[in-house]
Design a protein around this motif. Structure first.
Motif, mmCIF file in Angstrom:
data_model
loop_
_atom_site.group_PDB
_atom_site.id
_atom_site.type_symbol
_atom_site.label_atom_id
_atom_site.label_comp_id
_atom_site.label_asym_id
_atom_site.label_seq_id
_atom_site.Cartn_x
_atom_site.Cartn_y
_atom_site.Cartn_z
ATOM 1 N N LEU A 233 0.858 -1.184 0.000
ATOM 2 C CA LEU A 233 0.000 0.000 0.000
ATOM 3 C C LEU A 233 0.895 1.235 0.000
ATOM 4 C CD1 LEU A 233 -2.904 -0.858 2.476
ATOM 5 C CD2 LEU A 233 -3.082 -0.350 0.054
ATOM 6 N N LEU A 253 -0.431 -1.065 -4.716
ATOM 7 C CA LEU A 253 -1.735 -0.419 -4.604
ATOM 8 C C LEU A 253 -1.561 1.030 -4.167
ATOM 9 C CD1 LEU A 253 -3.630 -3.240 -2.642
ATOM 10 C CD2 LEU A 253 -3.549 -2.906 -5.128
ATOM 11 N N TRP A 255 -3.989 4.571 -2.803
ATOM 12 C CA TRP A 255 -4.825 4.836 -1.639
ATOM 13 C C TRP A 255 -6.058 3.935 -1.687
ATOM 14 C CZ3 TRP A 255 -4.034 7.353 2.758
ATOM 15 C CH2 TRP A 255 -5.131 7.617 3.586
ATOM 16 N N ARG A 256 -6.330 3.216 -0.605
ATOM 17 C CA ARG A 256 -7.450 2.281 -0.565
ATOM 18 C C ARG A 256 -8.352 2.593 0.624
ATOM 19 N NH1 ARG A 256 -7.175 -2.217 -4.560
ATOM 20 N NH2 ARG A 256 -8.472 -3.364 -3.060
ATOM 21 N N THR A 257 -9.638 2.325 0.429
ATOM 22 C CA THR A 257 -10.605 2.505 1.512
ATOM 23 C C THR A 257 -11.061 1.173 2.089
ATOM 24 O OG1 THR A 257 -12.421 2.565 -0.096
ATOM 25 C CG2 THR A 257 -11.429 4.677 0.539
ATOM 26 N N ASP A 258 -10.541 0.070 1.556
ATOM 27 C CA ASP A 258 -10.930 -1.261 2.034
ATOM 28 C C ASP A 258 -9.812 -1.925 2.832
ATOM 29 O OD1 ASP A 258 -9.233 -1.575 -0.113
ATOM 30 O OD2 ASP A 258 -10.283 -3.307 -0.945
#
Length: 417
Positions: A233, A253, A255-258
């Protein structure tokens, strides 16, 4: 009852903890307000904190390490920091004058500013500092604050012994989604979507919101670990994501919200800072490893985590491979749960309740500022609040010792298996 929660938008960790505290206080029926410490500073100093942190921690690690250590004793660096905190305290005096029953911060600079406001009598309501880092540091500590709360008992023990200020473990401030069990089918589906074979180990590598540090060295070492697929990440660092994506056998990856789902799908976490990501992993029960950590707070956090048995800190690729395999083999390991009354939101709400009740019983005890050492309504109410704190589960002050002499980490390691 009203609470003011002050964060600092330097990275995302302080904001995440503050936002979760606001949510929990709201659930307890309090009106919680969220403010950014940087808004209390002139714009030029806002940029100094944000850009200065990103540049020094990311590009000049030796300078950042020197700055970090200089804050621990009387120095030019500490004097300049306290000058900055005094500037912010002028604006914060207006914030706290809006009738709050308790003031909490998740940002170390704000802890110093709040302590100054307590010392000069501007702030009478109870004040709390919640340490988001595993390692205590002088910037987090001000003796005039009413309570210092930490994520783990290991941090509370080390901080109390090092600085002579009582600290209490109050549990992690991370969303409940990280603790929720995940359906096995959903876990396998996400791993397949990421390209992680079912027979491989998924190592989730967290680099913070800025992607700072020697991330490439960590990724190259991790991809050499047998039967392991690194899933990295990169936060909002798109340049870093593109560099990592060019490496074979690695999933990069942005920026992730999961993140809760990613942690549920992973077998082990590899981190380089020890902030919010590490806290979220502890809530998820995801075993962690510290590697190629940032200078300054990153190294201090890694040392505390290693001493406490919460996360090993290998220093070379060979030991990294051993640590990843050993941690992944442990499976999910959760922190021992704390009683509800010892958790951060409940401690904060209890302080606010005591403060409100004192003023209800005696209306003359209004929050009128007084100078330290003088008698008056505020002095009496503050004394009552401090007496109430004595009944909270805060560890007593013990003689100062070197961190390496702390016996608590060994007990933690045994309890965590």
């Amino acid at each position: 009852m009203r609470a003011l929660v002050i964060t600092g938008s330097v990275g995302a960790g302080h904001n995440g903890a503050a936002a979760e505290l606001v949510r929990r206080l709201d659930a307890l029926g309090m009106e919680a307000t969220y403010r950014d410490y940087l808004d209390a500073l002139p714009r030029r100093y806002q940029r100094l904190l944000q850009d200065g942190y990103e540049f020094s921690a990311g590009r000049t690690p030796r300078v950042f390490e020197w700055l970090f250590r200089s804050e621990e004793h009387d120095s030019v660096v500490r004097s300049l920091t306290l000058y900055l905190c005094r500037l912010a305290a002028r604006e914060m005096a207006r914030w706290v004058g809006e009738g709050y029953d308790v003031v909490v911060t998740t940002f170390p600079f704000a802890a110093q500013s709040l302590g100054m406001l307590k010392d000069d009598g501007t702030l009478a309501a109870p004040t709390v500092c919640y340490l988001t880092d595993p390692a205590p540091h002088a910037l987090w500590v001000h003796p005039s604050l009413d309570a210092h709360l930490t994520v783990t008992q290991a941090t509370a023990t080390e901080g109390s012994e090092r600085y002579g200020v009582p600290m209490a473990a109050a549990g992690p401030l991370a969303p409940a989604a990280f603790a929720e069990p995940t359906d096995a089918a959903d876990r396998l589906a996400l791993r397949a979507e990421l390209g992680v074979p079912a027979d491989r180990r998924m190592a989730l590598m967290m680099t913070g919101s800025m992607g700072l540090g020697d991330v490439m060295a960590g990724v190259r070492a991790l991809r050499e670990v047998q039967h392991t697929v690194p899933v990295v990440l990169c936060g909002r660092n798109e340049r870093l994501r593109l560099r990592i994506a060019a490496l074979p056998g690695v999933v990069a990856l942005g920026w992730r919200t999961d993140v809760p789902a990613l942690m549920a799908a992973a077998d082990v976490l590899v981190h380089n800072a020890g902030g919010l990501s590490l806290t979220e992993a502890m809530v998820a029960g995801l075993p962690a490893v510290s590697y190629e950590v940032l200078s300054g707070h990153g190294r201090a956090n890694a040392a505390t985590l290693a001493r406490s048995g919460l996360a090993p800190w290998p220093r070379d690729p060979e030991r990294l491979a051993e640590a990843v395999a050993q941690q992944a083999a442990r499976g999910r390991v959760h922190l021992p749960p704390l009683p509800a009354e010892q958790q951060a939101a409940c401690v904060v709400a209890d302080l606010a309740h005591r403060w409100r009740e004192e003023r209800r019983l005696d209306p003359r005890r209004a929050p009128v500022a007084v100078r330290p050492g003088r008698s008056g309504p505020t002095a009496r109410v503050t004394g009552t609040v401090r007496a109430g704190l004595a009944r909270l589960p805060l560890r007593p002050v013990v003689p100062r010792r070197r961190p390496s002499a702390i016996a608590e980490p060994a007990a933690n390691a045994e309890r965590l298996g």
